[in-house]
Write a protein that holds these residues in place. Sequence first.
Motif, PDB file in Angstrom:
ATOM      1  N   ARG A  22     -35.568   6.305 -17.759  1.00 33.04           N
ATOM      2  CA  ARG A  22     -36.758   7.288 -17.898  1.00 33.04           C
ATOM      3  C   ARG A  22     -36.170   8.359 -18.989  1.00 33.04           C
ATOM      4  NH1 ARG A  22     -41.660   4.855 -17.160  1.00 33.04           N
ATOM      5  NH2 ARG A  22     -43.377   6.683 -16.863  1.00 33.04           N
ATOM      6  N   LYS A  58     -36.711  -1.526 -17.971  1.00 37.88           N
ATOM      7  CA  LYS A  58     -37.576  -0.692 -17.782  1.00 37.88           C
ATOM      8  C   LYS A  58     -37.718   0.321 -16.413  1.00 37.88           C
ATOM      9  CE  LYS A  58     -41.788  -2.884 -16.999  1.00 37.88           C
ATOM     10  NZ  LYS A  58     -43.225  -3.195 -17.579  1.00 37.88           N
ATOM     11  N   ASP A  59     -37.320  -0.581 -15.564  1.00 37.03           N
ATOM     12  CA  ASP A  59     -37.527   0.063 -14.235  1.00 37.03           C
ATOM     13  C   ASP A  59     -36.192   0.975 -13.618  1.00 37.03           C
ATOM     14  OD1 ASP A  59     -35.799  -1.914 -13.916  1.00 37.03           O
ATOM     15  OD2 ASP A  59     -36.616  -2.518 -11.745  1.00 37.03           O
ATOM     16  N   TRP A  61     -37.573  -5.953 -19.850  1.00 37.82           N
ATOM     17  CA  TRP A  61     -36.439  -5.240 -20.930  1.00 37.82           C
ATOM     18  C   TRP A  61     -37.268  -4.919 -21.947  1.00 37.82           C
ATOM     19  CZ3 TRP A  61     -31.282  -4.398 -20.579  1.00 37.82           C
ATOM     20  CH2 TRP A  61     -30.658  -4.917 -19.410  1.00 37.82           C
ATOM     21  N   VAL A  62     -36.745  -3.362 -22.329  1.00 37.81           N
ATOM     22  CA  VAL A  62     -37.332  -2.782 -23.577  1.00 37.81           C
ATOM     23  C   VAL A  62     -36.287  -2.526 -24.428  1.00 37.81           C
ATOM     24  CG1 VAL A  62     -38.636  -0.765 -24.024  1.00 37.81           C
ATOM     25  CG2 VAL A  62     -39.424  -1.941 -21.801  1.00 37.81           C
ATOM     26  N   LEU A 120     -43.870   3.034 -21.776  1.00 38.00           N
ATOM     27  CA  LEU A 120     -43.135   2.387 -20.746  1.00 38.00           C
ATOM     28  C   LEU A 120     -43.889   1.743 -19.682  1.00 38.00           C
ATOM     29  CD1 LEU A 120     -39.850   4.131 -20.404  1.00 38.00           C
ATOM     30  CD2 LEU A 120     -39.881   2.048 -21.347  1.00 38.00           C
ATOM     31  N   ASN A 152     -42.337   7.634 -22.509  1.00 37.20           N
ATOM     32  CA  ASN A 152     -42.543   7.206 -20.944  1.00 37.20           C
ATOM     33  C   ASN A 152     -43.811   6.562 -20.824  1.00 37.20           C
ATOM     34  OD1 ASN A 152     -40.110   8.092 -20.001  1.00 37.20           O
ATOM     35  ND2 ASN A 152     -40.650  10.048 -19.589  1.00 37.20           N
TER      36      ASN A 152
END
Length: 268
Positions: free
Chosen positions: A154, A150-151, A90-91, A83, A80
């Motif tokens: 989590r 990523k948004d 994009w991850v 991030l 986290n």
Amino acid sequence: MARAGTVEELKNAPGRRKLSVIVTTFNEEINVAECLESVLWADEILLVDSFSADRTVEIARKYPITVLQRQYFGSAAQKNWALDRVENDWVLIIDADERVPEKLAREILSVLASEPAANGFYIRRLNVFIDKVIRHWGWSTDKVVRLFRKDKGRYPNRRVHADLEIEGPVPVLDSPFLHYTFRTFEQYFPKFLNYAEWGAAQAFRDGRRAGFFELVLRPWWRFVRTYFLQLGFLDGVHGFVLCVLQACGSFLKYARLWEYGIRARRRE
């Protein structure tokens, strides 16, 4: 299914969404170079190291990536934190003992070259145990959510078994990771002990305690379930050794939890 074309062609596709890769490490000098080389096609790579005592950071800094160090408070907290520090929407998260084969790289780039159908994607793993891909005892269905917006994702605050939480449906990509979970006993035992410790600590925080049932029956059941019911015996000697190790790991976890309970009663 990945579009036709090389990784380089797909990377340069018009309108493709850019991708950041996150790698977390601790004493991974045996793995880090191969891991990084498998994701050099990404637009950004961020490696977050937990103050390794070996050559992990030295090796990592030879590559065109960003290397940061942070004290380890658990897998979820580490990822986290990372991030919040990557540039792209994009991850892809990859562990140091995982590799992205070319076929998977092309599929990921294909997904990002058009409007992605979801906020996140599962990726299957081919788990390698001392030079053999394990096909049974639950590893055949192993999959993890690692490619995501990523948004929209989590990690819950857990030290172990923290699965990424994604908004909406999560489809599965066709191509798998390669996961070199266990190369040698020397490489594996520190992780083996750490996971037992982290699992016990998390269970204690969750209010769980261990007695006869957990110390005796849970390890026994772990072996029976993985070796017989999940067909671990079909993987031969590799399967037998692995299932015994899993049972031993279960025993160590609950023995440590049992000790935590005794220590807590002393303080009452």
